[in-house]
Design an enzyme around this catalytic site. Structure first.
Site, PDB file in Angstrom:
ATOM      1  N   LYS A  39       0.828  -1.211   0.000  1.00 43.54           N
ATOM      2  CA  LYS A  39       0.000   0.000   0.000  1.00 43.54           C
ATOM      3  C   LYS A  39       0.861   1.260   0.000  1.00 43.54           C
ATOM      4  CE  LYS A  39      -2.038  -1.327   3.762  1.00 43.54           C
ATOM      5  NZ  LYS A  39      -1.316  -2.619   3.858  1.00 43.54           N
ATOM      6  N   PRO A 114      -3.740   1.186   7.824  1.00 43.31           N
ATOM      7  CA  PRO A 114      -3.005   0.019   8.311  1.00 43.31           C
ATOM      8  C   PRO A 114      -3.636  -1.285   7.835  1.00 43.31           C
ATOM      9  CG  PRO A 114      -3.501   1.548  10.097  1.00 43.31           C
ATOM     10  CD  PRO A 114      -4.307   1.977   8.926  1.00 43.31           C
ATOM     11  N   LYS A 168       2.315  -6.655  -7.363  1.00 39.17           N
ATOM     12  CA  LYS A 168       3.495  -7.532  -7.472  1.00 39.17           C
ATOM     13  C   LYS A 168       3.319  -8.572  -8.577  1.00 39.17           C
ATOM     14  CE  LYS A 168       4.423  -6.797  -2.572  1.00 39.17           C
ATOM     15  NZ  LYS A 168       4.836  -7.379  -1.275  1.00 39.17           N
ATOM     16  N   LEU A 471     -17.467   1.902  49.116  1.00 42.95           N
ATOM     17  CA  LEU A 471     -17.085   0.496  49.045  1.00 42.95           C
ATOM     18  C   LEU A 471     -18.012  -0.383  49.875  1.00 42.95           C
ATOM     19  CD1 LEU A 471     -13.218   0.922  49.500  1.00 42.95           C
ATOM     20  CD2 LEU A 471     -14.398   0.301  47.378  1.00 42.95           C
ATOM     21  N   SER A 472     -18.013  -1.671  49.556  1.00 42.92           N
ATOM     22  CA  SER A 472     -18.731  -2.626  50.386  1.00 42.92           C
ATOM     23  C   SER A 472     -18.137  -2.594  51.790  1.00 42.92           C
ATOM     24  CB  SER A 472     -18.592  -4.033  49.796  1.00 42.92           C
ATOM     25  OG  SER A 472     -19.219  -4.983  50.620  1.00 42.92           O
ATOM     26  N   SER A 544     -22.287   1.504  43.476  1.00 40.50           N
ATOM     27  CA  SER A 544     -22.281   2.351  42.260  1.00 40.50           C
ATOM     28  C   SER A 544     -20.863   2.822  41.940  1.00 40.50           C
ATOM     29  CB  SER A 544     -23.232   3.530  42.406  1.00 40.50           C
ATOM     30  OG  SER A 544     -23.059   4.235  43.606  1.00 40.50           O
TER      31      SER A 544
END
Length: 635
Positions: A39, A114, A168, A471-472, A544
């Site tokens: 390319k 790419p 090619k 936190l828990s 949450s």
């Protein structure tokens, strides 16, 4: 001849040259294919053959070619395009490289995309504005997996002009039989994915055969040279001129009180003064009064032009609206089926709100779990709960308000969108709308006589959501329970939504993956909103863990109705408490996706209240919350 005369002639020549180029049409195209199909070499050859390389660049190319140890050739044209050090070291394309060149007939911008699968998102970026795709195939290798992958993406992104460049050919002795075999193999795959036609050209990017002119090496080939085909291929804009008029409003031009124009890029169709117009999504109609410009009023606005329009009537129109032909409007909806190409490093989380940008329209959108993910290599439809980097899937999405759109196949400008992460502002996906969901047209808001203000007035309180996060083991549920008891004693109407309790019923089908946590909070947020509509003070105790979902719930509520309380307890303290024995299970590997251990917690950045349960007792923390809540209610 004096230097003045010489300078004048040079200036005149330059002016004529620029004027000539200004009148030329512009084609954008991409080159794509598997790694090492040539390319970058092809683009370098195009630049060389069209004399777009300066003498110093040519000298640098010669030096670079020798430094890179190029064998059997004088110049390595790929070095003109592969600018990153990593690209030169590995001999591959990583980033998208854009190059400009021109011929007597047309100007070109080519994107070298790419070839490797891990850079699919880069390829999609390069293809998003292309009129044509040149898909390269190494004549020795034939049709490969990446050839199929890129061809699928080209078709998905609506590129109608496809060139199959069998490169090619000099390495297979310019075998006509080999060329025909590759074209037949590709034709079978093209039919499968919906590429209706393509132009096959045998080339040698290295030698320049069939690039700028036809080569004597392939007397059996009777088609055009690549450059000739690029000069004659139809542009996207010419196809869009045949469709109804569409223009997304980018800017309201109001230099003074006597002028009000609406500026934007015409994505399709044509419009003349006197034509009927409709503004979407409002649906208001008017007629086109004038197309003012620097050189006076224009007689026509057409696809591909950036113009300003004025209306005969004073109707509401602003940035994000879409101006369309009144007798052929596009659709307006808030729920869609769409194809997503996921471009974010973090996987897609169904239910999480993202910003959706379609043209000049920006709305909030949530995405469901994929209906299926596409295996581009085999075209299989795979069951999937999310999408990871470079994955492609079909999803349903809903927006927070109706938007004007067309299917991507009909109009990429009104059907192509991006999703943006609301916290990082990073683009995480490119999408193509397929169609509006029928339910979006059949569901309407029902007007109710007893509204949320009436419910709140009956209870003599202002609705609120007190959102405990932490936190828990931080003490959220304990503090929330105490706060509700204190509010109840004060005669307040409340309801407590607790994380564990909700998972016994409404959310019993959810686990603890990131995607399930997002859906857990989305559902709770909707329930909390309904409860505030009933006039209640709603207390919620949920880990949450993600800021995005807490922000989503905040935005569901009216301004001032959301009180975020961060129960700030260090992990080591919460783990030492371990009232439910969950940390012990998580540390032993029995409990996966546990917040603080193998799943992240994102602390609030600007909570309304922080309570530290290390220095405060639960009773003291509850008193602070009640004081903050009642103080906010008085305001």
């Amino acid at each position: 001849m004096s230097s003045y005369v010489t300078d004048s002639l040079i200036a005149e020549d330059i002016e004529q040259y620029l004027a000539l180029h200004e009148r030329k049409s512009l084609m954008r195209f991409i080159t794509c294919g598997s790694v090492d199909d040539g390319k970058s070499t092809l683009i370098g050859r195009l630049l060389y053959d069209t004399k777009m390389i300066f003498e110093d660049q040519l000298a640098g190319l010669e030096a670079d070619s020798k430094a890179m140890g190029t064998q059997g050739q004088e110049l390595d044209f790929a070095l003109l395009v592969d600018g990153l050090a990593a690209e030169r070291e590995q001999g591959i394309t990583i980033d998208v490289a854009y190059r400009f060149f021109a011929t007597e007939k047309r100007k070109f911008i080519v994107a070298d995309t790419p070839g490797h699968e891990q850079y699919t998102r880069n390829m999609v970026t390069g293809a998003s504005t292309a009129d044509l795709a040149v898909i390269l195939i190494d004549a020795r290798q034939g049709v490969l997996t990446q050839t199929r992958r890129h061809s699928y993406l080209v078709q998905l992104l609506g590129i109608r002009n496809v060139v199959l460049a069998v490169n090619k050919m000099d390495l297979v002795g310019w075998s006509e039989a080999r060329f025909r075999e590759i074209v037949a193999d590709y034709q079978a795959f093209a039919d499968l994915i919906g590429i209706k036609s393509f132009t096959a050209i045998p080339i040698s990017g290295l030698k320049g055969d069939n690039i700028a002119s036809l080569s004597a090496a392939s007397p059996w080939y009777q088609g055009p040279a690549l450059l000739s085909h690029l000069e004659e291929a139809p542009l996207h804009e010419s196809r869009m001129e045949e469709r109804p008029f569409r223009m997304a409003v980018q800017w309201v031009n109001r230099p003074n009180l006597n002028f009000r124009g609406f500026t934007g890029l015409v994505s399709s169709g044509q419009a003349r003064p006197g034509d009927g117009l409709r503004v979407l999504p409002s649906g208001k109609t008017t007629r086109l009064k004038e197309i003012p410009g620097m050189g006076g009023s224009a007689a026509l606005a057409r696809a591909g032009q950036s113009v300003t329009l004025t209306f005969e009537d004073e109707i509401d129109c602003s940035r994000g609206d879409v101006i369309v032909a009144s007798d052929a409007p596009c659709e307006v909806a808030d729920q869609f089926e769409a194809t997503l190409v996921w471009m974010g490093e973090a996987e897609m989380l169904p239910g999480r709100p993202y910003l959706l940008k379609l043209g000049t329209q920006v709305v909030t959108a949530t995405v469901t779990a994929p209906k299926y993910e596409v295996n581009v290599n085999t075209l299989e439809h795979l069951a999937s709960k999310t999408l990871s980097l470079n994955a492609i899937g079909v999803v349903n999405l809903s927006t927070d308000r109706a938007i004007a759109f067309e299917s991507f196949e009909d109009n990429p400008a009104l059907g192509g969108f991006i999703l943006i992460d609301r916290m990082s502002n990073a683009t995480v996906a490119a999408g193509m709308i397929r169609f509006a969901l029928r339910r979006s047209q059949n569901i309407h808001w029902q007007a109710l006589d007893v509204d949320r203000e009436a419910h709140a007035a009956l209870k003599n309180q202002r609705p609120k959501v007190v959102w405990f996060t932490g936190l828990s083991g931080s003490g959220k549920s304990t503090i929330a329970n105490l706060v509700e008891k204190k509010l109840h004693a004060l005669g307040k109407h409340t309801f407590l939504l607790d994380g564990d309790n909700i998972r016994h019923g409404l959310n019993r089908d959810l686990g603890f993956t990131d995607a399930d946590r997002v859906e857990n909070i989305r559902r709770v947020g909707e329930v909390a909103k309904l409860m505030t509509d009933a006039g209640l003070i709603v207390l919620t105790a949920f880990i949450s863990p993600f800021r995005a979902e807490r922000r989503m719930v905040r935005e569901l509520m009216a301004p001032g109705e959301f009180l975020e309380v961060w129960v700030s307890t260090p992990l080591e303290v919460a783990e030492a408490r371990d009232v439910k024995g969950l940390y012990k299970k998580a540390r032993s590997g029995q409990l996966k996706n546990f917040t603080g251990i193998d799943s992240p917690y994102e602390p609030p950045e600007t909570p309304e209240l922080v309570v530290d349960t290390v220095t405060l007792s639960a009773e003291e923390a509850a008193d602070r919350v009640v004081a903050a809540l009642l103080g906010a209610a008085e305001r």
